[in-house]
Structures are given as structure tokens and as C-alpha cells.
Design a protein around this motif. Structure first.
Motif, PDB file in Angstrom:
ATOM      1  N   LEU A   1      28.727 -28.389-124.897  1.00  0.00           N
ATOM      2  CA  LEU A   1      29.974 -27.647-124.695  1.00  0.00           C
ATOM      3  C   LEU A   1      30.544 -27.925-123.305  1.00  0.00           C
ATOM      4  CD1 LEU A   1      29.172 -24.144-126.242  1.00  0.00           C
ATOM      5  CD2 LEU A   1      30.071 -26.190-127.356  1.00  0.00           C
ATOM      6  N   SER A   2      31.857 -28.021-123.242  1.00  0.00           N
ATOM      7  CA  SER A   2      32.557 -28.170-121.975  1.00  0.00           C
ATOM      8  C   SER A   2      32.946 -26.798-121.445  1.00  0.00           C
ATOM      9  CB  SER A   2      33.804 -29.030-122.169  1.00  0.00           C
ATOM     10  OG  SER A   2      34.716 -28.380-123.039  1.00  0.00           O
ATOM     11  N   ALA A   3      33.492 -26.772-120.211  1.00  0.00           N
ATOM     12  CA  ALA A   3      33.946 -25.495-119.645  1.00  0.00           C
ATOM     13  C   ALA A   3      35.035 -24.875-120.511  1.00  0.00           C
ATOM     14  CB  ALA A   3      34.459 -25.723-118.228  1.00  0.00           C
ATOM     15  N   GLU A   4      35.938 -25.697-121.051  1.00  0.00           N
ATOM     16  CA  GLU A   4      36.993 -25.198-121.937  1.00  0.00           C
ATOM     17  C   GLU A   4      36.390 -24.557-123.181  1.00  0.00           C
ATOM     18  OE1 GLU A   4      41.120 -26.835-124.060  1.00  0.00           O
ATOM     19  OE2 GLU A   4      39.512 -28.232-123.529  1.00  0.00           O
ATOM     20  N   ASP A   5      35.316 -25.176-123.694  1.00  0.00           N
ATOM     21  CA  ASP A   5      34.635 -24.610-124.863  1.00  0.00           C
ATOM     22  C   ASP A   5      34.018 -23.258-124.523  1.00  0.00           C
ATOM     23  OD1 ASP A   5      35.284 -26.823-126.359  1.00  0.00           O
ATOM     24  OD2 ASP A   5      33.412 -27.877-125.930  1.00  0.00           O
ATOM     25  N   PHE A   6      33.430 -23.140-123.333  1.00  0.00           N
ATOM     26  CA  PHE A   6      32.813 -21.864-122.950  1.00  0.00           C
ATOM     27  C   PHE A   6      33.867 -20.773-122.787  1.00  0.00           C
ATOM     28  CE2 PHE A   6      29.092 -24.441-121.548  1.00  0.00           C
ATOM     29  CZ  PHE A   6      28.118 -23.729-122.232  1.00  0.00           C
ATOM     30  N   VAL A   7      35.055 -21.134-122.290  1.00  0.00           N
ATOM     31  CA  VAL A   7      36.135 -20.162-122.171  1.00  0.00           C
ATOM     32  C   VAL A   7      36.517 -19.624-123.551  1.00  0.00           C
ATOM     33  CG1 VAL A   7      38.577 -19.886-121.582  1.00  0.00           C
ATOM     34  CG2 VAL A   7      37.052 -21.099-120.019  1.00  0.00           C
ATOM     35  N   THR A   8      36.633 -20.528-124.521  1.00  0.00           N
ATOM     36  CA  THR A   8      36.956 -20.109-125.895  1.00  0.00           C
ATOM     37  C   THR A   8      35.801 -19.352-126.524  1.00  0.00           C
ATOM     38  OG1 THR A   8      38.306 -22.103-126.105  1.00  0.00           O
ATOM     39  CG2 THR A   8      37.772 -20.936-128.133  1.00  0.00           C
ATOM     40  N   LEU A   9      34.575 -19.767-126.216  1.00  0.00           N
ATOM     41  CA  LEU A   9      33.390 -19.116-126.791  1.00  0.00           C
ATOM     42  C   LEU A   9      33.306 -17.651-126.379  1.00  0.00           C
ATOM     43  CD1 LEU A   9      30.867 -19.657-128.506  1.00  0.00           C
ATOM     44  CD2 LEU A   9      29.642 -20.194-126.399  1.00  0.00           C
ATOM     45  N   CYS A  10      33.800 -17.325-125.201  1.00  0.00           N
ATOM     46  CA  CYS A  10      33.812 -15.919-124.767  1.00  0.00           C
ATOM     47  C   CYS A  10      34.615 -15.059-125.741  1.00  0.00           C
ATOM     48  CB  CYS A  10      34.415 -15.811-123.367  1.00  0.00           C
ATOM     49  SG  CYS A  10      33.414 -16.555-122.066  1.00  0.00           S
TER      50      CYS A  10
ATOM     51  N   GLN B   1      36.019 -15.211-118.283  1.00  0.00           N
ATOM     52  CA  GLN B   1      36.724 -16.490-118.419  1.00  0.00           C
ATOM     53  C   GLN B   1      37.203 -16.999-117.056  1.00  0.00           C
ATOM     54  OE1 GLN B   1      39.621 -15.187-121.394  1.00  0.00           O
ATOM     55  NE2 GLN B   1      38.741 -16.650-122.844  1.00  0.00           N
ATOM     56  N   SER B   2      37.694 -16.091-116.224  1.00  0.00           N
ATOM     57  CA  SER B   2      38.155 -16.493-114.884  1.00  0.00           C
ATOM     58  C   SER B   2      37.004 -17.056-114.058  1.00  0.00           C
ATOM     59  CB  SER B   2      38.776 -15.293-114.161  1.00  0.00           C
ATOM     60  OG  SER B   2      39.905 -14.816-114.855  1.00  0.00           O
ATOM     61  N   ASP B   3      35.823 -16.404-114.158  1.00  0.00           N
ATOM     62  CA  ASP B   3      34.654 -16.898-113.432  1.00  0.00           C
ATOM     63  C   ASP B   3      34.275 -18.308-113.892  1.00  0.00           C
ATOM     64  OD1 ASP B   3      34.594 -14.515-112.098  1.00  0.00           O
ATOM     65  OD2 ASP B   3      33.007 -13.626-113.337  1.00  0.00           O
ATOM     66  N   ILE B   4      34.305 -18.522-115.207  1.00  0.00           N
ATOM     67  CA  ILE B   4      33.967 -19.849-115.742  1.00  0.00           C
ATOM     68  C   ILE B   4      34.959 -20.891-115.246  1.00  0.00           C
ATOM     69  CG2 ILE B   4      33.787 -21.218-117.860  1.00  0.00           C
ATOM     70  CD1 ILE B   4      32.791 -18.678-119.267  1.00  0.00           C
ATOM     71  N   ILE B   5      36.234 -20.525-115.253  1.00  0.00           N
ATOM     72  CA  ILE B   5      37.269 -21.463-114.813  1.00  0.00           C
ATOM     73  C   ILE B   5      37.101 -21.788-113.322  1.00  0.00           C
ATOM     74  CG2 ILE B   5      39.754 -21.744-114.466  1.00  0.00           C
ATOM     75  CD1 ILE B   5      40.117 -19.963-117.004  1.00  0.00           C
ATOM     76  N   GLU B   6      36.822 -20.747-112.511  1.00  0.00           N
ATOM     77  CA  GLU B   6      36.626 -20.980-111.077  1.00  0.00           C
ATOM     78  C   GLU B   6      35.383 -21.822-110.821  1.00  0.00           C
ATOM     79  OE1 GLU B   6      36.523 -17.205-109.180  1.00  0.00           O
ATOM     80  OE2 GLU B   6      38.625 -16.702-109.668  1.00  0.00           O
ATOM     81  N   SER B   7      34.305 -21.494-111.536  1.00  0.00           N
ATOM     82  CA  SER B   7      33.071 -22.267-111.382  1.00  0.00           C
ATOM     83  C   SER B   7      33.292 -23.731-111.743  1.00  0.00           C
ATOM     84  CB  SER B   7      31.972 -21.659-112.260  1.00  0.00           C
ATOM     85  OG  SER B   7      30.795 -22.444-112.217  1.00  0.00           O
TER      86      SER B   7
ATOM     87  N   ASP C   1      34.161 -29.285-110.281  1.00  0.00           N
ATOM     88  CA  ASP C   1      35.045 -30.459-110.293  1.00  0.00           C
ATOM     89  C   ASP C   1      35.323 -30.943-108.872  1.00  0.00           C
ATOM     90  OD1 ASP C   1      35.170 -30.331-113.026  1.00  0.00           O
ATOM     91  OD2 ASP C   1      37.099 -29.279-113.100  1.00  0.00           O
ATOM     92  N   MET C   2      35.472 -29.975-107.941  1.00  0.00           N
ATOM     93  CA  MET C   2      35.703 -30.347-106.548  1.00  0.00           C
ATOM     94  C   MET C   2      34.499 -31.076-105.967  1.00  0.00           C
ATOM     95  SD  MET C   2      37.851 -30.325-104.061  1.00  0.00           S
ATOM     96  CE  MET C   2      39.051 -29.060-104.493  1.00  0.00           C
ATOM     97  N   GLN C   3      33.290 -30.556-106.237  1.00  0.00           N
ATOM     98  CA  GLN C   3      32.070 -31.212-105.758  1.00  0.00           C
ATOM     99  C   GLN C   3      31.930 -32.614-106.345  1.00  0.00           C
ATOM    100  OE1 GLN C   3      28.780 -28.638-106.624  1.00  0.00           O
ATOM    101  NE2 GLN C   3      29.509 -26.986-105.251  1.00  0.00           N
ATOM    102  N   ASN C   4      32.190 -32.716-107.628  1.00  0.00           N
ATOM    103  CA  ASN C   4      32.111 -34.038-108.268  1.00  0.00           C
ATOM    104  C   ASN C   4      33.124 -34.995-107.650  1.00  0.00           C
ATOM    105  OD1 ASN C   4      30.122 -33.090-109.968  1.00  0.00           O
ATOM    106  ND2 ASN C   4      31.549 -32.607-111.641  1.00  0.00           N
ATOM    107  N   GLU C   5      34.287 -34.457-107.323  1.00  0.00           N
ATOM    108  CA  GLU C   5      35.315 -35.290-106.713  1.00  0.00           C
ATOM    109  C   GLU C   5      34.881 -35.762-105.321  1.00  0.00           C
ATOM    110  OE1 GLU C   5      40.074 -34.954-105.560  1.00  0.00           O
ATOM    111  OE2 GLU C   5      39.072 -33.388-106.726  1.00  0.00           O
ATOM    112  N   GLN C   6      34.234 -34.845-104.545  1.00  0.00           N
ATOM    113  CA  GLN C   6      33.750 -35.217-103.223  1.00  0.00           C
ATOM    114  C   GLN C   6      32.666 -36.290-103.309  1.00  0.00           C
ATOM    115  OE1 GLN C   6      34.979 -34.395-100.347  1.00  0.00           O
ATOM    116  NE2 GLN C   6      36.494 -32.977-101.235  1.00  0.00           N
ATOM    117  N   LYS C   7      31.799 -36.161-104.306  1.00  0.00           N
ATOM    118  CA  LYS C   7      30.754 -37.175-104.488  1.00  0.00           C
ATOM    119  C   LYS C   7      31.366 -38.541-104.796  1.00  0.00           C
ATOM    120  CE  LYS C   7      27.076 -34.085-106.104  1.00  0.00           C
ATOM    121  NZ  LYS C   7      26.199 -33.723-107.241  1.00  0.00           N
ATOM    122  N   VAL C   8      32.388 -38.525-105.595  1.00  0.00           N
ATOM    123  CA  VAL C   8      33.049 -39.783-105.933  1.00  0.00           C
ATOM    124  C   VAL C   8      33.695 -40.379-104.686  1.00  0.00           C
ATOM    125  CG1 VAL C   8      34.918 -40.817-107.269  1.00  0.00           C
ATOM    126  CG2 VAL C   8      33.415 -39.136-108.336  1.00  0.00           C
TER     127      VAL C   8
END
Length: 900
Positions: free
Chosen positions: A696-705, A759-765, A770-777
Motif C-alpha cells: 500500500l502507498s500513502a494514498e492507499d492508507f489515507v483511503t483505508l482510514c 489522514q492529515s498525520d499520514i499525509i504529513e508523514s 518524500d523530503m528525506q528521499n529527495e535530500q538523499k537523491v
């Protein structure tokens, strides 16, 4: 303006006048008035020129009343008839009145009264008046056709004059005069638009007279067209029972019993076609006039012996007309059986028994010597008729051993008995040279009987081995693919699966008989190439039938369920679900919900992977989002709840106002559960456990809630409806009930807020991740650039050392100092020191027993030079005596080590 209609009316009137004059009992056209008839009273003097002058005047006060008064006086003056000598002036007055009708409607009555006088005989004072005023008379009569009046007005005038009756009577005088007959029919066609005229025509026996001439030779084709139009008008605007009795029943009976010529048989069939069309109207009094009973008798008398005098001694031949008659009679039975009062007549006429005489393999000896092609077509037509009639007469069907007859016929259809099917009819489509057509209609008959859900019938079928026989037929068909008749084969397969579903539903023992062999044929269909679903050959219907058979024949029988799972049936279901075909989704999800009761199902569902490694949970959540988008549920761009009070509300629910409903009537919120797939997705994910769902992706977890709280939201929605209905009905709940309602609605809203917060917590997390992954890249990109910079710097240093001697010496000096600084200065006594470098080398790289050299270019060692001496070299080593090294072959590689 002279119109075709007006011309036809004038011509018809002239024809009527001729008919009247030819009969001594009719009133004469011109009446003779003598002195003895008190001519002075008949020919009252009146100044017609003054009337004309008055009518021509305009724009005077009170003029209309004065004009109407004079016209009325004129009508009273000529109430006994119009004199020939005054016709010209009277018709001029008529013309002036008709011209005023448009702006002064009161003149309609005046014009009507004058035209009514034209129905009386014209009067003459002298014998010579006919000759003297002949031209005036002709012009006056012609002027009737020039009247600018509506069609309805003209028909109204014709009703008063009884023109319709005259036209009908004139038909008998025009037996061999086609042109005149067509003109009369055209006039009758116009006249029959009036109910009054239709009543007059029926009294004059118009229906029977028209029917007897339906098949007269007519190259133009107008005769049949106009006759049928008149009959339809008579049916609509007069007594239907009288029309059917007069026009159809008696004429048809007469032709059926006494018509032997080719002409009579054709006319008989044409009337039967019209009867079939009329019988489709539920209001047609076919039973009341006894026509239905006669038609059933005529349809069955050849197959079932009857003592009725109507068919005594009658026998059909194998002529084309009689063959068509037989098919038309089968067809009319199908039409008649739709009217339930007809059922008893079908029972009395032994229709089921008559039709079953055709449900058997072809025999040489037949009641009528039909040709092979005719018999085949009638056989198929009879089976098709049984499919409509048998469900209505199920007791008669069983008393005739219907199940045994059909199963035996199916056994013959499956056998290898030599049989050449002609397949040259509507029912024989796709059956040329095989028995597919017979099998197709026999299975249709069985399907119609099974889906009555009559336990006596279905039990009898199962006791006769129908389930095994159906599975055997299916397996035999798939073992011999027939691409030429693919559409027919698919229909046969669909019907077999539907029959099996009807027999096995809610019966565990029958599901056990269905067994693994039945599961195998279901799996075979499910493995069909998905691209064929768009071919339009019936694959969609077959797949629906297959899914229905899973529901009815497999679910609830644990051995069959386990075998279905073992053969990866759940994988196939999920593959079909992943096709995203909305028409299948609801049914597939319903099957999945039932399968999830089996504890072995969850492992299969979680193990499935679709395209791009999609998991079953991800697929279900994706379907949820798509369904909510189509339903118009409010969500933000991240799929988060917008309205915490109504988190599941669809656009339809928003539009519909809440209204008080009876307790036994489901509300909109309740109906929403069954009208979309959200409840099924919730049930499946609930049985899989909402925790630890893979892929599941983050979008899926938002819907799963939202999915996880679906039941809570729905309960709150229903309680909110109850609260609103109480308000609309102006009821005041007691304090405790009011507090309970308020607590429930508040709790539901709080759940919505909690889910929105989660849902807001999941989106923020996810945003942080995504920011950390972007910094690693970015760090990886920077490191790559740094390495490139160092490589470039090293290359520049190398070029500087090799191109500038001073730079080389400086680099060499720095290298030696670095080496010296790196050495261990405290050496043990008696230690032997070995030099690690060779003096006199003009290199700044460490030297040792192995020398690394760049690869020889491919142009030197590749191609035709690969085996030449140039590829072999002896490499001298500086720094001492020349030493020979072994000849080595330099190969095309980035770097090679050459041992010294």
C-alpha cells in the motif's frame, strides 16, 4: 385552392351521385316541381343580389349581425331545396361566407347550413332548366372543392351526408376496375379518420368487404397499403370485437376451410399476418369473439386429433403457402399466450402435446409429407414456441413427460448420428451441417422451465441426471472448438451454465454432484483471453453466466470451494477484477465476500500480484476511490474527508431531500449500501484484517482510514436520517431519547474528525518521507558531481606532469618526501632493508614487479592484424640492466598487468 383531397372528395361525391341515380329507392338528384306542387311556395322570391352586396361590404358597425341574419333568412327560404336557376348566386354567397370564417368564426354555421342544403335534390321549375343551367350547376358543384376549410370540417360535412356508406356500397360495383377502386379506397382512408364515419362504414360491412379484396392484383401496391390503413382506423375508432369478428374471423375461417386456390391461400396468410399484429394489442377482443379458440384449433389439428366440425376432413399440404401458414400459426400462439386468459384455451387445445410431436429425432413417416428442410424449420419453430408456452402450462408440460423428451432430444443432438441440417431459416442460423440449432433451442426451453423455480420440475430434472448431462455437453463442446459458429457455441455454453445455476442454487447435494468436473469447466471459461470480452460475440454473457454459476454451484460446498482455491480460482477472479470492467465488479466482489468466509481464502488473496506488482488490497482501495469519484463523494486532492458530518454522502444523496418514510421502506442511506460496491470492499478488507495489508502507498492508507470506519459512518448517517425525519414530522422526543440522538450524531462527527486528523498525520508523514528521499537523491547527485570534479582534477595534474618537466620534477620531489615521511625510522638491529623503488625512473606512480600499461587500440589488434607480430612486444624495464620479459599478447581490455 384545389387540393388532391378536395379532388378526391368531389370525385367520390360524383361517384356517389351516380350510384344514387342508379337506384330507384334513392332520392332523385333533381326534383321536378309543378303547379300542382304549389310552386309558388317552393320558389319564394328573394333578392340574392342584395345578400351578395351586403356580404361584400366591410367596416360598418353591426354589419356582422345583419349579414348573419340575411344568410339565415336565405337558408329558411330554401329549406326544401336549391333551385337550379339560383345555384350560381347561392354558391357565390357560400364562397363569401367561407372567406369570412377565418376572421369571423360565426360564419361557420352559416356555411354549414348552406352546404347542408346541397344534400337535398336540386329543384327545377321547367324541364329545360337542366339544360339551361347545366353550366352553372357544374361550376357550383366544383366550387365545393375550392372551399378553404380544414380537413376536419370537410369530414364533418361528409359525416352529415353519409358519404362513407355510399363509398363502401360502391366497392361492389368496382370488382374489375382497379383505378376507380383505388380512388374509392383513398376516399375511405380519409373518411376513416372520423369515429362517426367508422361506425357508418362498419354498419355497411366495410371490414369484410375490404378483407376479401386484400390480395387482388395491384402493380402499384396501393391496394394493400390503403386497405390495411382503413382496417387499422376501424380498429381504433369503432368496435374492435365487431371488426375482428367481421373482417378477420369469418373471412379467415372461410378461406381456411374452403380456399383451395393459390389466391385464396395467399389471402388467408395475409389475413393471419394482420391478425397477428392485432393480437399484440392487449385490448383486442380475440377471446371474446371466439377467434383465439379457432386459431388454436387450426394450429394443432394435424398433430392432435379433433372431432371439431371446422377441421373435419381438412388436411394441409406441403405447399409453400401451407408451410407458411403453419409457421404463422406457431407464431400467433406465442403472441396469444401473453394474454393470461388464453392459458385455459391452450390447455383445452392440447397445444403442449401438439408441439412436442416435433421434439424428437427426424422420422421417415410423418403426418404431413414435409420436406427435410421444412420439417427442420417447423421443428425449431415448435421448440421455440414451447419456450414461451411451457412455463405457462407447466402441469401439462410435466404430464407430457416434457423433461424426459427434451433430455432425450439433447442426447440425440450430442450424438454422432448422421444428420445433415439445412440451417436455412431464422431459427436455423448457425446450424447448417450440424445440430447446434436444435441444441440451442432445446437448452433455451430447459432454461425457461428451470427458472420457474418449481421444485417438482427441478427435482425431476436432477433425478434424470441433468447436471451430469449438462457438464458432459459442455466438456464435449470445448473439446471440439468451432470458430465458424462461435456465437452460437457461446450461447449454448451460457445457457448450460445458467441451467446448472438454477438447479444447484440452495441445494448442497446438487452442488456436490456439480463437483470438481463442474469447477473445471468454470475455470476453463475464466481463463478466456480478456481481449475477447470486447469482440461482441457473447463472451460477456458467458462470463456473467460463469460468475453466476460460481455463486450458485460452488459457494457453500466446501470441497468445491477448496478445489476452486487449489486451482487458483481466486487469482482468476482478481485478474478479472483488475480489468476494471464496471459491469463485472459488483458480482465479482460479491463472490469474493462469500469466499472470504473460507479460512483458506485470505492467503490466496494476499499472495496475488497484478501488473506492476499490484496487490489485492491496493486494487480494492483503487476501486473504492474510483467508485467514490463516480458517486460524487466530496474529497480533497489528497483523498481526505472534507465534510466530517457526512463523510460518505454522494452527490445523489445531497440532491435528494430527506422525507418521512414508512418503517418497511428503506431510506436513501440504506439503499446506498446495495447500490454501489463500497460495502463489499469494506467486507472483504475487514475479513482480510485491516492491519498488515501488503503493497500500500500513502494514498492507499489515507483511503483505508475511511474504509476502516465505513460501518461507523453509515450507522451515523442512518441515525442522522432518523433525527431529520423526526424534525420533519414535528415530533418531540423525550429528553433521554433526544440526548441519545444528539450523543450519537456527535460521536459520528467525532469519528469523522478523528479519521480526518489521522489522514492529515499520514499525509504529513509522507511529505516528510518524500523530503528525506529527495535530500538523499540530491546528496547522491552531489557526490557524483564531486567524483567527477576529482577525476577531472586528477586528469589535469596528470597532463601537467607529462607535458612539463618542472612540474614532473616537483611532483616527484613531493612524492619522495611523502614516501620518506611515511616510513618507520626506528629500525631493528641487523635488519635487512629492501628498496621499494627504482632509482632513475621518471614516473610519479609507484613501481613494482608488475607494470600496468594501457590497452593497445583495437585498430592494431582487432580484425586482420590480430595474429601479426605487431600484436607481440618485448617490454624493457628501465633502472638497471635490460631484462628480457616473456612475450605477451596484448588484448583489448581497459588495463592489463604484465608480469616482469
Amino acid at each position: 385552392m384545389w387540393t388532391e383531397e378536395a379532388g378526391a372528395t368531389a370525385e367520390a361525391q360524383e361517384s356517389g351521385i351516380r350510384n344514387k341515380s342508379s337506384s330507384s329507392s334513392q332520392i332523385p338528384v333533381v326534383g321536378v316541381v309543378t303547379e300542382d306542387d304549389e310552386a309558388q311556395d317552393v320558389f319564394k322570391p328573394m333578392d340574392l343580389n342584395r345578400v351578395i352586396k351586403l356580404l361584400e361590404e366591410t367596416d360598418k358597425d353591426g354589419l356582422e349581425e345583419k349579414q348573419l341574419k340575411f344568410v339565415k333568412k336565405l337558408v329558411q327560404c330554401y329549406q326544401n331545396g336549391l333551385p337550379l336557376r339560383d345555384l350560381a348566386q347561392i354558391f357565390k354567397i357560400l364562397n363569401l361566407c367561407s372567406g369570412k370564417i377565418k376572421n369571423q368564426p360565426r360564419f361557420i354555421e352559416s356555411a354549414y347550413d348552406i352546404i347542408k342544403l346541397c344534400g337535398l335534390p336540386f329543384l327545377k321549375k321547367k324541364v329545360s332548366d337542366e339544360i339551361t343551367y347545366a353550366e352553372d350547376t357544374a361550376n357550383s358543384i366544383a366550387l365545393l372543392g375550392y372551399q378553404q376549410a380544414s380537413s376536419s370540417y370537410k369530414i364533418q360535412m361528409a359525416e352529415v351526408g353519409g358519404l362513407a356508406k355510399t363509398m363502401v356500397q360502391s366497392m361492389t360495383l368496382l370488382e374489375n376496375q382497379l383505378v376507380e377502386k383505388l380512388w374509392v379506397l383513398k376516399v375511405l382512408q380519409h373518411l376513416s379518420t372520423s369515429e362517426v364515419n367508422c361506425t357508418i362504414m362498419m354498419k355497411a360491412q366495410a371490414a369484410s368487404g375490404i378483407c376479401t379484396h386484400l390480395n387482388d392484383p395491384d402493380p402499384s401496391g396501393q391496394l394493400l397499403f390503403r386497405s390495411s390503413e382503413i382496417l387499422w382506423n376501424l380498429l381504433e375508432k369503432s368496435s374492435k370485437e365487431e371488426v375482428i369478428q367481421q373482417a378477420l374471423k369469418e373471412v379467415f375461417k372461410n378461406l381456411f376451410m374452403r380456399g383451395f386456390s393459390h389466391y385464396d391461400r395467399q389471402l388467408r396468410n395475409d389475413i393471419l399476418v394482420i391478425t397477428t399484429i392485432i393480437a399484440q394489442n392487449p385490448e383486442a377482443p380475440m377471446i371474446e369473439c371466439g377467434f383465439t379458440k379457432d386459431l388454436i384449433l387450426f394450429a394443432t389439428f394435424n398433430e392432435v386429433k379433433s372431432q371439431n366440425l371446422l377441421v373435419k376432413g381438412l388436411k394441409l399440404s406441403n405447399s409453400y403457402e401451407d408451410f407458411e401458414l403453419k409457421k404463422l400459426l406457431f407464431n400467433v400462439i406465442v403472441i396469444l399466450c401473453k394474454d393470461l386468459p388464453t392459458v385455459q384455451l391452450l390447455i383445452d387445445g392440447k397445444v403442449i402435446l401438439a408441439l412436442f410431436t416435433y421434439v424428437k429425432k427426424p422420422e421417415k413417416q410423418k403426418i404431413i409429407d414435409w420436406s427435410a428442410a421444412q420439417h427442420e424449420e417447423l421443428q425449431l419453430h415448435a421448440i421455440a414456441t414451447l419456450s414461451s408456452v411451457a412455463p405457462l402450462l407447466i402441469e401439462e408440460y410435466m404430464s407430457c413427460q416434457g423433461n424426459a423428451r427434451v433430455l432425450a432430444f439433447l442426447e440425440w443432438c450430442e450424438s454422432e448420428d448422421p444428420f445433415f441440417s439445412h440451417g436455412n431459416s431464422f431459427h436455423g442460423t448457425g446450424g447448417r451441417g450440424n445440430k447446434f440449432a436444435q441444441m440451442r433451442y432445446s437448452l433455451r426451453l430447459l432454461r425457461a422451465v428451470v427458472y420457474l423455480e418449481d421444485e417438482t420440475v427441478n427435482k425431476d430434472l436432477c433425478e434424470k441426471g441433468t447436471i451430469q448431462q449438462m457438464i458432459g455437453i459442455f466438456k464435449n463442446i470445448i473439446s471440439k472448438p468451432n470458430e465458424k459458429e462461435e456465437a452460437i457455441v457461446l450461447e449454448i455454453q451460457s445457457d448450460i451454465l445458467l441451467i446448472l445455476s438454477g438447479l444447484c442454487e440452495n441445494h448442497i447435494q446438487r452442488k456436490e454432484i456439480f463437483g470438481t468436473e463442474g469447477v473445471d469447466i468454470v475455470l476453463h471459461v475464466m481463463k478466456t483471453d480478456p481481449r475477447k470480452l470486447q469482440s461482441g460475440l457473447g463472451y460477456n454473457v458467458l462470463l456473467f453466466s460463469t460468475l453466476d454459476s460460481i455463486w450458485c454451484c460452488i459457494l457453500g460446498c466446501y470441497p468445491s470451494e477448496d478445489y476452486f482455491l487449489e486451482k487458483e480460482g481466486i487469482f482468476l477472479l482478481l485478474d478479472l477484477l483488475a480489468l476494471n470492467q464496471k459491469k463485472f465488479c459488483n458480482l465479482i466482489l460479491g463472490i469474493m465476500v462469500e469466499f472470504c468466509d473460507n479460512p483458506k481464502t485470505a492467503a490466496h488473496v494476499n499472495a496475488w500480484q497484478g501488473k506492476k506488482d499490484q496487490t489485492a488490497a491496493s486494487l480494492l482501495i483503487k476501486l473504492w476511490r474510483k467508485e467514490e469519484k463516480e458517486l460524487g463523494v466530496k474529497r480533497d486532492k489528497n483523498g481526505k474527508i472534507i465534510d466530517t458530518k457526512k463523510p460518505l454522502f454522494t452527490s445523489f444523496q445531497e440532491e435528494q431531500k430527506i422525507i418521512p418514510l414508512p418503517a418497511n421502506c428503506p431510506s436513501i442511506a440504506v439503499m446506498d449500501v446495495s447500490e454501489n460496491i463500497r460495502a463489499k470492499i469494506y467486507a472483504i478488507l475487514g475479513k482480510l484484517d485491516f492491519e498488515n495489508l501488503p503493497g500500500l502507498s500513502a494514498e492507499d492508507f489515507v483511503t483505508l482510514c475511511i474504509i476502516h470506519r465505513y460501518l461507523d459512518f453509515k450507522i451515523g448517517e442512518i441515525w442522522n436520517e432518523i433525527y431529520e425525519e423526526i424534525k420533519l414530522e414535528k415530533l418531540r422526543p423525550v429528553t433521554t431519547d433526544k440526548k441519545a440522538l444528539e450523543a450519537i450524531t456527535t460521536a459520528s462527527e467525532n469519528i469523522g474528525k478523528m479519521v480526518a486528523s489521522l489522514q492529515s498525520d499520514i499525509i504529513e508523514s509522507q511529505a516528510c518521507q518524500d523530503m528525506q528521499n529527495e535530500q538523499k537523491v540530491y546528496a547522491k547527485i552531489q557526490a557524483t558531481h564531486k567524483q567527477r570534479e576529482l577525476a577531472n582534477k586528477s586528469w589535469e595534474d596528470f597532463l601537467a606532469r607529462t607535458s612539463n618537466a618542472k612540474t614532473l620534477k616537483k611532483a616527484k620531489s613531493l612524492q619522495e618526501k611523502a614516501i620518506e615521511a611515511s616510513r618507520y625510522h626506528k629500525r631493528p638491529q641487523n635488519a635487512i632493508f629492501h628498496q621499494t623503488h627504482i632509482k632513475g625512473l621518471n614516473t610519479t606512480v609507484p613501481s613494482g614487479g608488475v607494470v600496468t600499461v594501457e590497452s593497445t587500440p583495437a585498430r592494431l589488434v582487432g580484425g586482420p592484424l590480430v595474429d601479426t607480430d605487431i600484436a607481440l612486444k618485448k617490454l624493457p624495464i628501465r633502472g638497471g640492466a635490460l631484462q628480457r620479459v616473456k612475450a605477451v599478447k596484448i588484448v583489448d581490455a581497459p588495463k592489463k598487468s604484465i608480469p616482469t
